[in-house]
Design a protein around this motif. Structure first.
Motif, PDB file in Angstrom:
ATOM      1  N   GLU A  95     -87.343 -75.778   9.699  1.00 40.60           N
ATOM      2  CA  GLU A  95     -87.181 -74.492  10.372  1.00 40.60           C
ATOM      3  C   GLU A  95     -86.133 -73.634   9.660  1.00 40.60           C
ATOM      4  N   ARG A  96     -85.000 -74.266   9.363  1.00 41.53           N
ATOM      5  CA  ARG A  96     -83.921 -73.546   8.684  1.00 41.53           C
ATOM      6  C   ARG A  96     -84.356 -73.080   7.302  1.00 41.53           C
ATOM      7  N   HIS A  97     -85.123 -73.931   6.605  1.00 42.02           N
ATOM      8  CA  HIS A  97     -85.574 -73.594   5.253  1.00 42.02           C
ATOM      9  C   HIS A  97     -86.526 -72.389   5.291  1.00 42.02           C
ATOM     10  N   ILE A  98     -87.439 -72.386   6.282  1.00 47.56           N
ATOM     11  CA  ILE A  98     -88.369 -71.246   6.396  1.00 47.56           C
ATOM     12  C   ILE A  98     -87.565 -69.973   6.675  1.00 47.56           C
ATOM     13  N   MET A  99     -86.574 -70.099   7.551  1.00 46.51           N
ATOM     14  CA  MET A  99     -85.780 -68.933   7.952  1.00 46.51           C
ATOM     15  C   MET A  99     -84.928 -68.396   6.800  1.00 46.51           C
ATOM     16  N   LYS A 100     -84.306 -69.304   6.040  1.00 44.16           N
ATOM     17  CA  LYS A 100     -83.318 -68.857   5.041  1.00 44.16           C
ATOM     18  C   LYS A 100     -83.860 -68.773   3.610  1.00 44.16           C
ATOM     19  N   ASN A 101     -84.843 -69.614   3.275  1.00 40.40           N
ATOM     20  CA  ASN A 101     -85.235 -69.720   1.873  1.00 40.40           C
ATOM     21  C   ASN A 101     -86.648 -69.252   1.538  1.00 40.40           C
ATOM     22  N   VAL A 102     -87.518 -69.159   2.550  1.00 46.94           N
ATOM     23  CA  VAL A 102     -88.892 -68.755   2.257  1.00 46.94           C
ATOM     24  C   VAL A 102     -88.987 -67.234   2.392  1.00 46.94           C
ATOM     25  N   GLY A 104     -89.583 -63.673   3.393  1.00 48.16           N
ATOM     26  CA  GLY A 104     -90.142 -63.105   4.623  1.00 48.16           C
ATOM     27  C   GLY A 104     -89.873 -63.941   5.859  1.00 48.16           C
ATOM     28  N   GLY A 105     -89.412 -65.169   5.662  1.00 49.19           N
ATOM     29  CA  GLY A 105     -89.233 -66.094   6.780  1.00 49.19           C
ATOM     30  C   GLY A 105     -88.248 -65.605   7.827  1.00 49.19           C
ATOM     31  N   HIS A 106     -87.184 -64.925   7.371  1.00 46.19           N
ATOM     32  CA  HIS A 106     -86.151 -64.489   8.321  1.00 46.19           C
ATOM     33  C   HIS A 106     -86.720 -63.528   9.373  1.00 46.19           C
ATOM     34  N   ASN A 107     -87.812 -62.802   9.003  1.00 42.24           N
ATOM     35  CA  ASN A 107     -88.402 -61.849   9.956  1.00 42.24           C
ATOM     36  C   ASN A 107     -89.067 -62.546  11.147  1.00 42.24           C
ATOM     37  N   THR A 164     -95.817 -58.170  17.432  1.00 44.72           N
ATOM     38  CA  THR A 164     -96.099 -59.058  16.295  1.00 44.72           C
ATOM     39  C   THR A 164     -95.577 -60.449  16.630  1.00 44.72           C
ATOM     40  N   LEU A 165     -96.182 -61.437  15.989  1.00 42.85           N
ATOM     41  CA  LEU A 165     -95.805 -62.832  16.267  1.00 42.85           C
ATOM     42  C   LEU A 165     -94.421 -63.143  15.740  1.00 42.85           C
ATOM     43  N   CYS A 166     -93.736 -64.047  16.429  1.00 45.15           N
ATOM     44  CA  CYS A 166     -92.464 -64.556  15.911  1.00 45.15           C
ATOM     45  C   CYS A 166     -92.450 -66.068  16.094  1.00 45.15           C
ATOM     46  N   CYS A 167     -91.338 -66.687  15.729  1.00 49.37           N
ATOM     47  CA  CYS A 167     -91.220 -68.148  15.790  1.00 49.37           C
ATOM     48  C   CYS A 167     -91.490 -68.695  17.199  1.00 49.37           C
TER      49      CYS A 167
END
Length: 254
Positions: A95-102, A104-107, A164-167
């Protein structure tokens, strides 16, 4: 291992992300009924649709993991995210990796305490209902679903935090599908048709590729709980053509 990618071309400089998910416990090939696997599949699918990444999804049969999987990951169960050769293994780290490193993930990761509180208990209440099989636990689940319905009605958006969709949507909708399919099978439990906001929400989700492409078959959802209860699928159930429940009540107007 079997692969299913969502058809994005590998052009340009967009990073390729691979997500390894659990395969079906019935046929060992199609998508299994792991909630976290579906949640991260949805997150990444949305980013692939926005062309910030290219996504490859691989299913692994955990009853007979292939030698290369065992060599690389030993007994670590999916979901496993692989980004540029780096393997990310635990749910919170993924989850953290998608948010911080992928890209567009932070959106996708919106902060909303109200939504977080409303959805976090719904699955544990469902599990309790399956365990206890009595009216009180059923009513506790209904009460939680009503709170989500009220929230959607009050906000007036298509999804939990907006249009729009979010986590949070990627977390809630797979769980709602389990509640719908397994709740009906084990407890004859139906999500009440008067929860019109919740049903409208599910209607919108059923029309999104991010959900339908990541959704396990009804049979896999049922088998997931049968295995937890120590029972097995009957042979004729294993041979059934996979079905996917996506109907909505007649009284719901999108």
């Amino acid at each position: 291992m079997s692969d299913s990618a969502n058809g994005n071309s590998h052009g340009g400089d967009i990073p390729e992300i691979e997500l390894i998910i659990k395969a079906s416990t019935i046929d060992g090939r199609r998508k299994g009924a792991c909630l976290f696997c579906q949640e991260y599949f949805m997150d990444l699918y949305l980013l692939a649709e926005l062309k910030t990444i290219s996504l490859k999804v691989t299913t692994v049969d955990m009853l007979k993991p292939p030698p290369d999987f065992r060599t690389n990951f030993e007994a670590t169960p999916p979901p496993i995210l692989i980004d540029g050769g780096l393997a990310v293994l635990e749910n919170e780290k993924i989850e953290r990796h998608i948010m911080k490193n992928v890209p567009g993930g932070h959106n996708l990761f919106v902060q909303d305490k109200d939504v977080a509180t409303r959805i976090e208990n719904v699955y544990s209440k469902f599990k309790l209902m399956l365990l206890k099989k009595e009216e009180a636990s059923k009513n506790a689940l209904l009460s939680q679903l009503r709170k989500i319905d009220e929230h959607l009605g009050k906000r007036g958006n298509r999804f939990l935090t907006g249009d729009t969709l979010c986590c949070f949507d990627c977390e809630l909708m797979p769980r709602l599908q389990h509640i719908r399919v397994a709740g009906k099978y084990f407890m004859d439990f139906d999500i009440p048709t008067d929860l019109t906001n919740l049903w409208r929400y599910m209607y919108h989700m059923y029309h999104l590729d991010a959900f339908t492409q990541s959704c396990p078959a009804d049979q896999d959802i049922i088998n997931h709980y049968k295995l937890q209860q120590g029972t097995k699928m009957k042979k004729h159930e294993e041979l059934e053509t996979p079905t996917y429940t996506t109907s909505i009540p007649d009284n719901i107007r999108p």
